[in-house]
Design an enzyme around this catalytic site. Structure first.
Site, mmCIF file in Angstrom:
data_model
loop_
_atom_site.group_PDB
_atom_site.id
_atom_site.type_symbol
_atom_site.label_atom_id
_atom_site.label_comp_id
_atom_site.label_asym_id
_atom_site.label_seq_id
_atom_site.Cartn_x
_atom_site.Cartn_y
_atom_site.Cartn_z
ATOM 1 N N LYS A 96 -54.800 35.083 42.011
ATOM 2 C CA LYS A 96 -55.181 34.226 40.463
ATOM 3 C C LYS A 96 -53.870 34.711 39.985
ATOM 4 O O LYS A 96 -53.284 35.372 39.531
ATOM 5 C CB LYS A 96 -55.996 34.994 39.155
ATOM 6 C CG LYS A 96 -55.668 35.003 38.219
ATOM 7 C CD LYS A 96 -56.762 36.225 36.861
ATOM 8 C CE LYS A 96 -56.236 35.456 35.612
ATOM 9 N NZ LYS A 96 -56.677 36.727 34.831
ATOM 10 N N ALA A 183 -60.783 35.055 29.634
ATOM 11 C CA ALA A 183 -59.955 35.914 29.323
ATOM 12 C C ALA A 183 -60.889 35.708 28.125
ATOM 13 O O ALA A 183 -60.884 33.995 27.305
ATOM 14 C CB ALA A 183 -58.564 35.614 28.951
ATOM 15 N N THR A 206 -62.078 43.145 29.996
ATOM 16 C CA THR A 206 -61.730 43.818 28.692
ATOM 17 C C THR A 206 -63.426 44.656 27.535
ATOM 18 O O THR A 206 -63.825 45.035 27.276
ATOM 19 C CB THR A 206 -61.246 43.578 26.610
ATOM 20 O OG1 THR A 206 -59.596 43.059 27.949
ATOM 21 C CG2 THR A 206 -61.001 44.565 26.095
HETATM 22 C C1 LIG Z 1 -57.900 41.020 34.198
HETATM 23 C C2 LIG Z 1 -57.642 39.907 34.028
HETATM 24 O O1 LIG Z 1 -56.946 39.165 34.815
HETATM 25 C C3 LIG Z 1 -57.265 39.863 32.884
HETATM 26 O O2 LIG Z 1 -56.021 39.561 32.475
HETATM 27 C C4 LIG Z 1 -58.246 38.403 32.179
HETATM 28 O O3 LIG Z 1 -57.489 37.761 31.758
HETATM 29 C C5 LIG Z 1 -59.234 38.926 31.545
HETATM 30 O O4 LIG Z 1 -59.460 39.215 29.529
HETATM 31 P P1 LIG Z 1 -59.882 39.527 29.155
HETATM 32 O O5 LIG Z 1 -59.567 41.374 29.207
HETATM 33 O O6 LIG Z 1 -60.112 38.757 27.583
HETATM 34 O O7 LIG Z 1 -61.437 39.627 29.589
#
Ligand SMILES: CC(=O)[C@@H](O)[C@H](O)COP(=O)(O)O
Length: 254
Positions: A96, A183, A206
């Site tokens: 990624k 995200a 998160t």
């Molecule tokens: C773990 C990862 O790759 C993060 O950088 C991802 O973009 C998830 O984002 P959130 O924590 O907002 O779900």
């Protein structure tokens, strides 16, 4: 079924592995989520030194595909270096690409992201690129040959959900490769909405690791993603400005 490069997955949920309150809750959440893909920041682990703390140590890694990410990179050069390190550890050929351009918003740097993606494609990686919800950039990344586009719903860790559904819809409509919304997902309804718009999958961290009950939230996300996908495949009714009666006016018995 979700196909990314040569990889085929039944689950459309990809899960981050960081910031869980405990290894036990991480393990249980990952398990109940039904995910087949775990992402982790290569920079946060010493993948070559078994004496160093390992975020994945409680997980049965045989059960999952690993998606190392280049979190922490601010330039294409750094991202490429991190990706090569991940590949050398023989964890997976997927990467990624995440190149951050702004410390406050954690939004990606489009120029460095493109540069890193092109270089890693040349080196034979299966490239999943984290990008903003910029429609033209998403198209250009696809033209370069990336295997999946990962537009952010909103800033990483913000839990704001989908701030620009129209852009997301445009990206989904124009794409011939998987679109994984990555995200900013805050709740199951955010995940379901993205899937109803036609996203091929969701990557989140998160919302689960920071929930009061990460295990329950992991299950809720699994169900929301499945439900959103079903709704998308079923085809929603068009939105109308005015009412139309639900009961038929002709051919009614009695
Ligand atoms: C773990 C990862 O790759 C993060 O950088 C991802 O973009 C998830 O984002 P959130 O924590 O907002 O779900």
């Amino acid at each position: 079924m979700l196909k990314i490069g040569e990889h085929i997955f039944q689950s459309r949920l990809m899960l981050g592995t960081g910031k869980y309150p405990s290894f036990a809750s991480q393990k249980e959440a990952v398990n109940i989520s039904g995910t087949e893909v775990l992402t982790f920041a290569v920079r946060r682990m010493d993948i070559f030194d078994s004496n160093e703390p390992n975020l994945l140590e409680e997980l049965d890694l045989q059960k999952y595909s690993l998606l190392p990410n280049t979190a922490g990179a601010k330039t294409a050069e750094e991202a490429v270096r991190i990706a090569r390190l991940a590949k050398a550890s023989e964890l997976c050929d997927m990467i990624k690409v995440e190149v951050i351009g702004c410390d406050k918003t954690l939004l990606p740097d489009p120029f460095e992201t493109m540069k890193a993606s092109v270089q890693l494609l040349e080196e034979g990686f299966t490239v999943l690129t984290y990008t903003s919800d910029d429609v033209v950039l998403a198209r250009r990344l696809e033209e370069e040959g990336v295997h999946a586009i990962m537009p952010g719903a909103s800033p990483i860790g913000s839990g704001q959900g989908i701030v620009n559904p129209l852009n997301l819809q445009f990206i989904i409509e124009q794409s011939n490769i998987p679109v994984i919304v990555d995200a900013g997902i805050g709740s199951p309804s955010d995940a379901s909405y993205a899937m109803e718009l036609g996203a091929d999958g969701i990557l989140l961290n998160t919302a689960v690791s920071g929930a009061e009950d990460p295990v329950k939230m992991a299950e809720a996300m699994k169900l929301a993603i499945e439900s959103g996908r079903l709704g998308y495949e079923a085809g929603r009714i068009p939105r109308k400005t005015y009412a139309s009666k639900s009961s038929p006016e002709s051919g009614v018995i009695g």
